[in-house]
Structures are given as C-alpha cells and as structure tokens.
Design a protein around this motif. Structure first.
Motif, PDB file in Angstrom:
ATOM      1  N   ALA A  75       0.827  -1.206   0.000  1.00  0.00           N
ATOM      2  CA  ALA A  75       0.000   0.000   0.000  1.00  0.00           C
ATOM      3  C   ALA A  75       0.859   1.252   0.000  1.00  0.00           C
ATOM      4  CB  ALA A  75      -0.929   0.013   1.219  1.00  0.00           C
ATOM      5  N   ASP A  76       0.281   2.315  -0.548  1.00  0.00           N
ATOM      6  CA  ASP A  76       0.886   3.647  -0.561  1.00  0.00           C
ATOM      7  C   ASP A  76      -0.246   4.624  -0.259  1.00  0.00           C
ATOM      8  OD1 ASP A  76       2.089   6.082  -1.076  1.00  0.00           O
ATOM      9  OD2 ASP A  76       2.975   5.470  -2.981  1.00  0.00           O
ATOM     10  N   ILE A  77      -0.252   5.176   0.963  1.00  0.00           N
ATOM     11  CA  ILE A  77      -1.359   6.006   1.416  1.00  0.00           C
ATOM     12  C   ILE A  77      -0.836   7.362   1.886  1.00  0.00           C
ATOM     13  CG2 ILE A  77      -3.295   6.204   3.040  1.00  0.00           C
ATOM     14  CD1 ILE A  77      -3.288   3.169   3.290  1.00  0.00           C
ATOM     15  N   VAL A  78      -1.503   8.421   1.490  1.00  0.00           N
ATOM     16  CA  VAL A  78      -1.209   9.763   1.995  1.00  0.00           C
ATOM     17  C   VAL A  78      -2.282  10.127   3.008  1.00  0.00           C
ATOM     18  CG1 VAL A  78      -0.975  12.207   1.443  1.00  0.00           C
ATOM     19  CG2 VAL A  78      -0.052  10.483  -0.123  1.00  0.00           C
ATOM     20  N   TYR A  79      -1.840  10.493   4.222  1.00  0.00           N
ATOM     21  CA  TYR A  79      -2.750  10.849   5.310  1.00  0.00           C
ATOM     22  C   TYR A  79      -2.668  12.339   5.613  1.00  0.00           C
ATOM     23  CZ  TYR A  79      -2.998   5.850   6.616  1.00  0.00           C
ATOM     24  OH  TYR A  79      -3.190   4.493   6.641  1.00  0.00           O
ATOM     25  N   GLU A  80      -3.750  12.841   6.180  1.00  0.00           N
ATOM     26  CA  GLU A  80      -3.758  14.163   6.804  1.00  0.00           C
ATOM     27  C   GLU A  80      -4.001  13.965   8.289  1.00  0.00           C
ATOM     28  OE1 GLU A  80      -5.595  18.221   5.367  1.00  0.00           O
ATOM     29  OE2 GLU A  80      -7.134  17.050   6.376  1.00  0.00           O
ATOM     30  N   ALA A  89      -3.037  21.177  10.246  1.00  0.00           N
ATOM     31  CA  ALA A  89      -2.943  19.804   9.774  1.00  0.00           C
ATOM     32  C   ALA A  89      -1.609  19.591   9.074  1.00  0.00           C
ATOM     33  CB  ALA A  89      -4.086  19.504   8.817  1.00  0.00           C
ATOM     34  N   ILE A  90      -1.114  18.362   9.148  1.00  0.00           N
ATOM     35  CA  ILE A  90       0.073  17.981   8.400  1.00  0.00           C
ATOM     36  C   ILE A  90      -0.256  16.750   7.576  1.00  0.00           C
ATOM     37  CG2 ILE A  90       1.649  18.916  10.136  1.00  0.00           C
ATOM     38  CD1 ILE A  90       2.187  16.028  11.040  1.00  0.00           C
ATOM     39  N   LYS A  91       0.505  16.548   6.509  1.00  0.00           N
ATOM     40  CA  LYS A  91       0.327  15.373   5.664  1.00  0.00           C
ATOM     41  C   LYS A  91       1.497  14.414   5.867  1.00  0.00           C
ATOM     42  CE  LYS A  91      -2.328  17.779   2.105  1.00  0.00           C
ATOM     43  NZ  LYS A  91      -2.372  18.216   0.691  1.00  0.00           N
ATOM     44  N   GLN A  92       1.206  13.163   5.649  1.00  0.00           N
ATOM     45  CA  GLN A  92       2.237  12.139   5.804  1.00  0.00           C
ATOM     46  C   GLN A  92       1.953  10.971   4.870  1.00  0.00           C
ATOM     47  OE1 GLN A  92       4.311  11.073   9.647  1.00  0.00           O
ATOM     48  NE2 GLN A  92       2.878   9.400   9.482  1.00  0.00           N
ATOM     49  N   ARG A  93       3.010  10.498   4.235  1.00  0.00           N
ATOM     50  CA  ARG A  93       2.891   9.361   3.325  1.00  0.00           C
ATOM     51  C   ARG A  93       3.323   8.081   4.022  1.00  0.00           C
ATOM     52  NH1 ARG A  93       6.137   8.901  -2.485  1.00  0.00           N
ATOM     53  NH2 ARG A  93       4.990   7.096  -3.344  1.00  0.00           N
ATOM     54  N   MET A  94       2.521   7.026   3.884  1.00  0.00           N
ATOM     55  CA  MET A  94       2.848   5.732   4.459  1.00  0.00           C
ATOM     56  C   MET A  94       2.922   4.695   3.349  1.00  0.00           C
ATOM     57  SD  MET A  94       1.875   2.464   5.402  1.00  0.00           S
ATOM     58  CE  MET A  94       0.093   2.386   5.262  1.00  0.00           C
ATOM     59  N   ARG A  95       4.057   3.967   3.309  1.00  0.00           N
ATOM     60  CA  ARG A  95       4.191   2.861   2.366  1.00  0.00           C
ATOM     61  C   ARG A  95       4.451   1.567   3.125  1.00  0.00           C
ATOM     62  NH1 ARG A  95       8.138   5.886  -1.843  1.00  0.00           N
ATOM     63  NH2 ARG A  95       8.474   7.169   0.014  1.00  0.00           N
ATOM     64  N   TRP A  96       3.844   0.491   2.648  1.00  0.00           N
ATOM     65  CA  TRP A  96       3.878  -0.788   3.339  1.00  0.00           C
ATOM     66  C   TRP A  96       4.163  -1.913   2.348  1.00  0.00           C
ATOM     67  CZ3 TRP A  96       4.006  -3.433   7.737  1.00  0.00           C
ATOM     68  CH2 TRP A  96       3.493  -4.725   7.790  1.00  0.00           C
ATOM     69  N   GLN A  97       5.073  -2.811   2.734  1.00  0.00           N
ATOM     70  CA  GLN A  97       5.390  -3.991   1.933  1.00  0.00           C
ATOM     71  C   GLN A  97       5.019  -5.220   2.746  1.00  0.00           C
ATOM     72  OE1 GLN A  97       9.463  -5.462   1.280  1.00  0.00           O
ATOM     73  NE2 GLN A  97       9.142  -5.060  -0.906  1.00  0.00           N
TER      74      GLN A  97
END
Length: 231
Positions: A75-80, A89-97
């Motif tokens: 997954a590749d998800i961008v969160y606020e 608010a800040i944004k953060q990208r999460m990547r998962w293998q």
C-alpha cells in the motif's frame, strides 16, 4: 514536544513515534484491553522468530468478527493528521510492503523519514539533509499478522464509511490512555480514518495498492550511522 505532537500521541487512538522532532503516523491502532486471540503476538514474532504470513486464520473473518488491522497488500497512502485542539494539519505518506512486513513513513516538508521492520524489531530514522541515519528498537514488538483480526483490544462495530474513495468499516476502540476512538479499516487491513469525539484526527487522502519495491525500504548508501536521539 509540541502541543500538536503531544495531542496526537494521546488522542488519535494510534501509536505515534517521535523521532528527530517529527510526529509519525503508525500502521495500526493500539488498543488497551486483553487479547481476543489465544495466540499471543510474541509467539508469532518473538525475538529471532520468522514471520509466518502465508495463511490467514480461517476463523478470523475481517468485518465479521473484528477488524483486520495490518495491511494484507502492499500500500501507498497519503494521510492528513489534525490535532483535536486546532493545530494546523500535516500530511504524511505511508508505504507498506506485506512480504517483508516493512513500513516507511514520510512526513511532508522534511528530509527525515522512518522505516520500521517488524521481523527485525527495528526503527530506522533517515535524515537525508544531514546524510545520517540511526537505528533503534521498534516502539511496538507485537504485530497482528496480515489477514487476521486484531489480536488485542476490543472493537465494537459502528457502521461503514467511504474515505478516499474506499469503503471501510468503523469500529470503536480505545487508545492506550483509555480514550474512545473510532477507527475505519478496509477488509484488507488499511487504516483510512481515526476520529476522537467529533474530530477527525487521521484521514486518508489517497490510497494505492501498488507493489512496493525493496528499494523504498532500503537505507541509502553513503549515509553515516549515529546513535539515536534521546528525549
């Protein structure tokens, strides 16, 4: 620690890692109650153990018995992330293998990112601007395997929602301080939203299930290792 970071740690219902002065969004919600499953996390991913994620528990049906809280797909998800006390608010990208059980977190507007390896129980903080990295024990040693319902905590189904174009089930649980939090998970274990009271504190803005290459989670060559920062 700023007010924003402190509030996230206490109120989002998810574990927050603080490293290099940056607040990080975690992979999964951290609950407070006793395990629902007779299999303890340590027996699956204890020191030196090899993760076994080949076959999900046939009795653990996501969205029927409880939420699956670890992604069963890359997954590749961008969160606020938003603080309940009204901070920006800040944004953060999460990547998962999923094959390697590794996660990378990239907050916006910084050269610092973090890579967590659950099989190795390590958290690596990479600072590209300083060409440095550090390695420390991961903040949580237990991980519910992909395809299994949450192994700890209590979850009450509230309904469903659509976040970032994805349908998810809303569950009420508690964070480590005992505060009620409403978390929204997809059937394949993607966290899309966290709410505390009437305030949405974590929300997915975009979701991709694209395959994540090993290079995303590899520490770049040429960086100098240093001791982890202390609080």
């Amino acid at each position: 620690m700023s007010g924003f970071k402190t509030t996230l740690l206490r109120h989002t219902g998810v574990a927050v890692v603080l490293a290099a002065g940056v607040a990080m969004l975690p992979l999964q919600a951290q609950a407070q109650k006793a395990p629902q499953s007779p299999v303890a996390p340590e027996s699956l991913y204890g020191a030196g153990a090899t993760p076994n994620i080949a076959a999900p528990d046939s009795t653990a049906v996501c969205d029927r018995d409880g939420p699956c809280i670890t992604p069963a797909t890359d997954a590749d998800i961008v969160y606020e992330l938003t603080s309940p006390v009204g901070d920006a608010a800040i944004k953060q990208r999460m990547r998962w293998q999923v094959a390697a059980l590794k996660q990378r977190l990239d907050p916006e507007n910084t050269s610092v990112y973090m890579v967590t390896s659950w099989p190795e129980h390590t958290l690596s903080v990479v600072d590209l601007s300083r060409k440095r990295f550090s390695v420390m024990p991961a903040p949580s040693q237990g991980l519910t395997p992909p395809g299994h319902i949450a192994m700890t905590g209590t979850y009450a189904r509230l309904g469903s929602s659509i976040v970032a174009g994805e349908r998810c089930t809303v569950w009420r649980t508690k964070d480590t301080d005992g505060h009620a939090s409403d978390v929204c998970y997809t059937p394949d274990g993607l966290l899309l939203q966290v709410a505390q009271g009437q305030q949405i504190t974590v929300r997915a803005l975009s979701v991709s299930r694209a395959t994540q290459p090993d290079t995303v989670f590899t520490i770049p060559a040429g960086l100098k290792q240093e001791a982890p920062a202390t609080p």
